[in-house]
Design a protein around this motif. Structure first.
Motif, PDB file in Angstrom:
ATOM      1  N   PRO A 193       1.035  -1.333   0.145  1.00  0.00           N
ATOM      2  CA  PRO A 193      -0.060   0.238   0.021  1.00  0.00           C
ATOM      3  C   PRO A 193       0.696   1.305  -0.104  1.00  0.00           C
ATOM      4  O   PRO A 193       0.327   2.287  -0.224  1.00  0.00           O
ATOM      5  CB  PRO A 193      -0.874  -0.099   1.342  1.00  0.00           C
ATOM      6  N   SER A 254      -2.676  -4.913  -0.660  1.00  0.00           N
ATOM      7  CA  SER A 254      -3.818  -4.041  -0.969  1.00  0.00           C
ATOM      8  C   SER A 254      -4.590  -4.927  -2.312  1.00  0.00           C
ATOM      9  O   SER A 254      -5.798  -4.733  -2.466  1.00  0.00           O
ATOM     10  CB  SER A 254      -3.381  -2.859  -1.627  1.00  0.00           C
ATOM     11  N   SER A 301      -8.730  -7.342  -5.109  1.00  0.00           N
ATOM     12  CA  SER A 301      -8.266  -6.133  -4.173  1.00  0.00           C
ATOM     13  C   SER A 301      -9.258  -5.837  -3.165  1.00  0.00           C
ATOM     14  O   SER A 301     -10.613  -6.307  -3.200  1.00  0.00           O
ATOM     15  CB  SER A 301      -7.920  -5.197  -5.235  1.00  0.00           C
ATOM     16  N   SER A 305      -9.743  -0.296  -2.202  1.00  0.00           N
ATOM     17  CA  SER A 305      -8.297  -0.043  -3.103  1.00  0.00           C
ATOM     18  C   SER A 305      -8.507   0.975  -4.043  1.00  0.00           C
ATOM     19  O   SER A 305      -9.412   0.855  -4.792  1.00  0.00           O
ATOM     20  CB  SER A 305      -7.864  -1.566  -3.693  1.00  0.00           C
TER      21      SER A 305
END
Length: 307
Positions: A193, A254, A301, A305
């Protein structure tokens, strides 16, 4: 713009092979050894070199290669290859005014510590199989993208797999089954991330440990409990459950992309007029083949996200 044409270029160096040893006493776990295959590509404002004989803005690819060895030498403490890729990317985007972006891709050759008489060897290693990979993109603004992954992660189970209820039409020959072997060679990518170099933790984040964690979760989800396993109704479902489990366990990831070719083991039946039951398949004798093979892939995801 050059002579009325749009021109976008990048250059770099690929297949820069580097090994690094960090010496440690046996009591501290022994030496750390890595072998990396590095590729670097930079976006650079060196338009005159394309449209004329002015090379004054080019960072030579030989210099790019040499930088890999210099930075490896400067890493006196153990670093993950993700951290090393960030170090390289920040170097090229900060030292050279004309470089606006650097992409660093590294593939690690898997050297595993040897165990002798039940004890990890202090300085002995053997070659492994699946490869740890990373791609890091650093921009001059500090914008950051870190993807890591696995290549060549071969998984197989001899039962607890089926495939039925799929589309049937005049081209369909495959029968429904609730009993088959399933095998694949997983290629996985996952995204961290961190979106800016300022977001990297002040205390080093252990990318290498997270790689080991993800690899373990992928296998555990694929196989299920060691005594009974877990039924797979399709490679698609198993792929989704594998990616979902990674995201559920690790909030610092992520998204997960998985590519899982369905490597086939075909039932063998052999017969002749004289011997109609020469080999009668009973979930025991197979013909392994990976040509052709099914291809299944997906990206999973988090709902929040930005992907």
């Amino acid at each position: 713009m050059a002579d009325g044409f749009q021109l976008q270029g990048r250059h770099g160096k690929s297949r820069v092979r580097v090994s690094r040893v960090w010496r440690r006493p046996a009591a501290a776990g022994g030496d750390i050894f890595v072998e990396w295959n590095v590729a670097i590509s930079v976006v650079s404002d060196c338009l005159p070199s394309y449209i004329s004989d002015d090379n004054s803005a080019i960072v030579a690819t030989d210099s790019i290669k040499n930088t890999v060895y210099v930075k490896a030498k400067e890493c006196t403490e153990v670093v993950s290859m993700e951290e090393f890729a960030v170090i390289l990317g920040r170097h090229f985007t900060s030292v050279y005014p004309q470089v606006s972006e650097a992409t660093v891709t590294i593939v690690e050759r898997p050297w595993e510590r040897v165990v002798v008489d039940g004890e990890p060897h202090s300085h002995g290693f053997k070659a492994g199989v699946e490869k740890h990979t990373t791609e890091v993109i650093v921009k001059k603004s500090g914008s950051l993208l870190i993807n890591s992954g696995i290549q060549g992660y071969s998984l197989l189970k001899t039962t607890q797999s089926g495939f039925e209820g799929f589309v049937r039409d005049r081209y369909t020959l495959l029968p429904d089954t609730r009993e088959r072997m399933v095998a694949t060679e997983v290629t996985a990518w996952w995204r961290y991330p961190f979106e800016h170099v300022s977001q990297l933790p002040s205390k080093p984040f252990c990318f290498t440990q997270r790689y080991q964690d993800v690899k373990k979760v992928l296998a555990e989800t694929f196989f299920g409990p060691p005594d009974v396993g877990v039924f797979s109704p399709s490679v698609q479902n198993t792929l989704y459950l594998m990616a979902k489990e990674v995201l559920s366990r690790y909030p610092d990831i992520s998204s997960v992309q998985l590519r899982m070719p369905n490597l086939h083991f075909l039932p063998v039946n052999l017969s002749s007029k004289e011997n109609p039951g020469l080999v009668k398949f009973a979930d025991d004798v197979y013909l392994p083949t990976d040509e052709p093979h099914g291809t299944i892939e997906a990206t999973v995801s988090r709902a929040i996200s930005k992907l």
